[in-house]
Design a protein around this motif. Structure first.
Motif, PDB file in Angstrom:
ATOM      1  N   ARG A   1      48.859  24.726  89.718  1.00  0.00           N
ATOM      2  CA  ARG A   1      48.232  25.953  89.237  1.00  0.00           C
ATOM      3  C   ARG A   1      49.220  27.110  89.239  1.00  0.00           C
ATOM      4  N   LYS A   2      50.067  27.162  90.264  1.00  0.00           N
ATOM      5  CA  LYS A   2      50.983  28.292  90.394  1.00  0.00           C
ATOM      6  C   LYS A   2      52.019  28.297  89.275  1.00  0.00           C
ATOM      7  N   TYR A   3      52.536  27.107  88.958  1.00  0.00           N
ATOM      8  CA  TYR A   3      53.647  27.069  88.013  1.00  0.00           C
ATOM      9  C   TYR A   3      53.238  26.635  86.621  1.00  0.00           C
ATOM     10  N   ARG A   4      51.933  26.460  86.418  1.00  0.00           N
ATOM     11  CA  ARG A   4      51.522  26.008  85.089  1.00  0.00           C
ATOM     12  C   ARG A   4      51.865  27.087  84.067  1.00  0.00           C
ATOM     13  N   GLU A   5      52.455  26.647  82.973  1.00  0.00           N
ATOM     14  CA  GLU A   5      52.843  27.604  81.939  1.00  0.00           C
ATOM     15  C   GLU A   5      51.772  27.659  80.866  1.00  0.00           C
ATOM     16  N   GLN A   6      51.436  28.853  80.482  1.00  0.00           N
ATOM     17  CA  GLN A   6      50.577  28.993  79.312  1.00  0.00           C
ATOM     18  C   GLN A   6      51.478  28.930  78.089  1.00  0.00           C
ATOM     19  N   TYR A   7      51.358  27.865  77.320  1.00  0.00           N
ATOM     20  CA  TYR A   7      52.257  27.716  76.183  1.00  0.00           C
ATOM     21  C   TYR A   7      51.854  28.628  75.037  1.00  0.00           C
TER      22      TYR A   7
ATOM     23  N   GLY B   1      59.295  34.939  80.273  1.00  0.00           N
ATOM     24  CA  GLY B   1      59.277  35.365  78.878  1.00  0.00           C
ATOM     25  C   GLY B   1      57.953  35.091  78.194  1.00  0.00           C
ATOM     26  N   THR B   2      57.197  34.102  78.722  1.00  0.00           N
ATOM     27  CA  THR B   2      55.923  33.770  78.089  1.00  0.00           C
ATOM     28  C   THR B   2      54.854  34.803  78.416  1.00  0.00           C
ATOM     29  N   GLY B   3      55.159  35.729  79.348  1.00  0.00           N
ATOM     30  CA  GLY B   3      54.174  36.742  79.701  1.00  0.00           C
ATOM     31  C   GLY B   3      54.196  37.952  78.781  1.00  0.00           C
TER      32      GLY B   3
END
Lengths: 486, 266
Positions: free
Chosen positions: A479-485, B160-162
């Motif tokens: 959950r902490k490192y999941r990236e929102q693509y 960068g995705t933020g």
């Protein structure tokens, strides 16, 4: 009436209700379905659900509750001094049940009526001999008091079954009539049946959670019993594991925990690199044709029963490691060792890691790879610097899941690493794990309330806490490192 | 600082031909996606590719840095010369080619890394810098060129995705600029952006023209008219017309071009 036939009757009633409800709905609008609030099938569905589900739930509840009630009443007849002692009560109940099932067999064999059975008396007729004739062996002469209780037990069971049949049928018919009668053109059948289905789903989810709670509770009660007769500090910090049949055992957790961790470590050293490399190959380098062959082939390993892996460890890997590594290196001559079990569990875990990691790598968007290629990165740079970092949280989760599998593995350890609890650094020495000792302690001939048996529950709780912590940690990482693509 | 060998030569003449394409054909499996395209792309010029969807303009753009190599069914024939060298020659490494011909994609695709690492990605993999200070400088100038520096200078270590969509796209442009390419290919870079972010990116493209040759694919004819000096109109896999942007929009020679820019086809 048996439970199977009763269920069939309810289902038949419900199916009939489905068609009746549907046609009644159509009739109420003279066959023009556009005037109905919902599609005709929803009207049928409400009748089906309200007929079948409450009746079946009632039956399930009855089947659970009835034995509890009957047992409590029979134990009540034994008198307060027996009822107060749980093990004596259990023994008496077992006698009652055995005689009751003997009477069932006797009745079936001799064709006696219920009244004739009722008149039978333990002190007059040779019950033990007659039961032996129909294949029920009793250890001693039948105690007249127990015999009377067995007859009561049979009567209560029969009465309970009859009441259950009536109650369940009544519930089904009531649901049927009520749900048929309320069908009208403006009855919101779709909303009703969808709400009903939602509740069925909620109850199903609840059952899964309640089961977990039940497991934890039973584990916890027995663990507390263990700690009331064995000091917790000696269990958690004891360096020796030496159970004795006569009592006075040393039940230290540390050697077992050490064996578990050591074997898990070896297995992860084998499984993690191979699994991840295999996943990178199948996800990034393999052509679709190769991938469609290679991936299922790797996954075949996951379908092999662990006991077969255990055999492999016992007859192939163990002797091989002993003859070619342990003996030449002077590290002992034990066929079963940490190395053997760790290696084989590692192999078992390769497809687990590679399959999960492959899915995770595939989920990294192609646009990310294009971005990297567009800047002049090579394929391996793209994988190392963009794809793997993006997939890392998922891969860590997969690794931790594999670790908790390795920690819980029993069969391979029993056959590959042996059963001697030792604190040793030599990986070619036989050691054992928590799970193996749980099985070992429970399958002995010891009485159930001795610390030697109850320690299995303390070990089980420890294992549960370790794997739970590992899973929570995995979820937290993901959950902490999941990236929102997006 | 990170000048490439060709830039000195290029500065001699403003109309030097950077990329020359002759008879380029592309097949995607059975589909003939691009038919016999001849184009000369000039240095230090913004060239726009316009045309209806599926006309082959993106396909042609992806030929220019061999991104079609990553599509297994694509087959490219013909000749594309970058500074007189055939980029489809067997001796040319597509990886080195893409370092010279950078690309910005339709959808912002920042890596799941910090803003700094996103921009430093290209210089690092190509070994363009000797020291951390030099890298810091490249990151700063690239972000400044992409008009993003002021918005992110205090949070370079954040991911960068933020960033917002427009900021992400400018980050991708900064990332491409940091690699010091000679040609920058942009595949509908503004299609996911709002009008304000679009205006910023367009302004940026105009500034980039002083350093690179820029090729932009766009669906917006206004955008092509605003930012480009040369425009190519593609239709059904053919290059219909290629001329100065002014000429294409005011005095097209081909009737299909006229129909498209007046809104009758496409």
């Amino acid at each position: 009436m048996s439970v199977g036939i009763l269920s069939l009757i309810i289902l038949a009633l419900a199916v009939a209700g489905f068609f009746l409800g549907r046609s009644r709905a159509l009739q109420s609008v003279q066959g023009d379905p556009r005037k109905l609030h919902s599609l005709p099938v929803y009207y049928g569905q409400t009748v089906f659900l309200f007929t079948a589900v409450p009746a079946l739930l009632l039956m399930a509840a009855w089947l659970v509750v009835q034995p509890l009630v009957i047992d409590a009443r029979i134990v009540g007849q034994l008198g307060p001094e027996v009822a107060a002692d749980p093990s004596a009560a259990t023994l008496a109940m077992e006698d009652v049940q055995r005689i009751a099932s003997g009477l069932d067999a006797l009745q079936a064999a001799a064709g006696l009526s219920n009244d004739e059975m009722r008149k039978m008396r333990a002190d007059l007729s040779d019950i033990r001999g007659r039961m032996a004739d129909v294949g029920v062996a009793l250890g001693a002469e039948v105690n007249p008091k127990i015999f009377e209780m067995a007859k009561d037990f049979r009567d209560m069971q029969r009465g309970g079954a009859l009441m259950m049949t009536l109650a369940v049928l009544l519930a089904a018919v009531a649901g049927f009539v009520w749900s048929v009668l309320r069908i009208k053109a403006d009855f919101r059948a779709r909303n009703v049946s969808e709400t009903f289905v939602r509740w069925v789903l909620i109850v199903s989810a609840g059952v899964a959670i309640l089961t977990t709670v039940g497991i934890v509770m039973s584990l916890a009660t027995e663990t507390i019993r263990f700690f009331s007769i064995y000091p917790a500090s000696e269990f958690f910090f004891g360096l020796t594991w030496n159970p004795q049949f006569r009592g006075g055992s040393d039940l230290g957790l540390i050697p077992l925990l050490w064996g578990t961790m050591y074997i898990t470590l070896v297995s992860m050293i084998v499984a993690v690199p191979i699994g991840i490399f295999a996943a990178i190959y199948t996800a990034e380098y393999a052509t679709p044709r190769v991938r469609s062959v290679v991936k299922p082939l790797i996954e075949v390993i996951a379908g092999i029963p662990t006991v077969v892996f255990g055999l492999f460890a016992l007859v192939t890997v163990g002797p091989f490691l002993r003859d070619y590594f342990a003996q030449p290196l002077g590290l002992g001559n034990s066929g079963s060792s940490v190395m053997t079990a760790g290696l084989v569990i590692g192999i078992l875990n390769i497809p687990f890691i590679s399959s999960l990691a492959d899915d995770i790598i595939n989920a990294v968007p192609q646009s990310m790879r294009d971005g990297s290629y567009g800047l002049g990165a090579t394929k391996s740079e793209t994988i190392r610097k963009v794809v793997l970092p993006a997939a890392l949280p998922g891969i860590v989760g997969a690794i931790l899941l594999a670790a908790s599998r390795a920690i819980g593995e029993t069969m391979i350890v029993t056959m590959g690493a042996g059963a001697s609890a030792k604190l040793d650094l030599n990986p070619f020495e036989a050691m054992t794990t928590i799970t193996v000792k749980i099985v070992g302690q429970l399958t002995g001939d010891l009485t159930f309330d001795s610390p030697e048996t109850l320690v299995a529950f303390a070990l089980g709780s420890t294992l549960f806490v370790i794997t739970l912590a590992l899973n929570i940690f995995a979820l937290w990482i993901v959950r902490k490192y999941r990236e929102q693509y997006e | 600082m990170y000048d490439t060998p060709n830039s000195t030569e290029a500065s001699v003449s403003q109309t030097h031909i950077k990329i020359a394409a002759r008879g380029v054909q592309v097949h995607y499996g059975e589909k003939h996606a691009l038919k016999d395209v001849d184009v000369d792309i000039l240095d230090k010029t913004v060239t726009a590719f316009i045309g209806p969807s599926g006309c082959g303009k993106s396909t042609f753009l992806r030929c220019l840095n061999r991104m079609n190599d990553t599509v297994s069914v694509a087959r490219v024939s013909g000749e594309i010369l970058l500074d007189g060298e055939d980029i489809y020659d067997k001796r040319v490494d597509p990886v080195q080619l893409r370092a010279k011909v950078g690309m910005v994609f339709q959808k912002p695709n920042p890596f799941p890394k910090s803003i700094y690492d996103n921009v430093a990605y290209g210089p690092r993999i190509h070994g363009l810098t000797k020291s951390k200070a030099e890298l810091d400088e490249i990151v700063e100038t690239s972000l400044k060129k992409a008009a993003l520096w002021n918005e992110v200078k205090d949070r370079l270590q954040e991911t960068g995705t933020g960033l917002s969509g427009g900021q992400q796209q400018r980050l991708c442009i900064a990332r491409a600029v940091a690699t010091a390419p000679e040609v920058l290919l942009m595949d509908e870079p503004c299609s996911a952006l709002d009008p304000i972010a679009t205006a910023q990116v367009e302004e940026l493209i105009d500034e980039l023209r002083s350093t690179f040759s820029v090729v932009i694919v766009t669906h917006s004819m206004q955008q092509a008219a605003r930012v480009s000096q040369k425009t190519a109109f593609f239709h059904l896999g053919n290059l219909v017309e290629y001329d100065a942007t002014q000429t294409i929009f005011t005095n097209p020679k081909d009737p299909r071009t006229e129909s498209y820019i007046t809104g009758r086809i496409g």
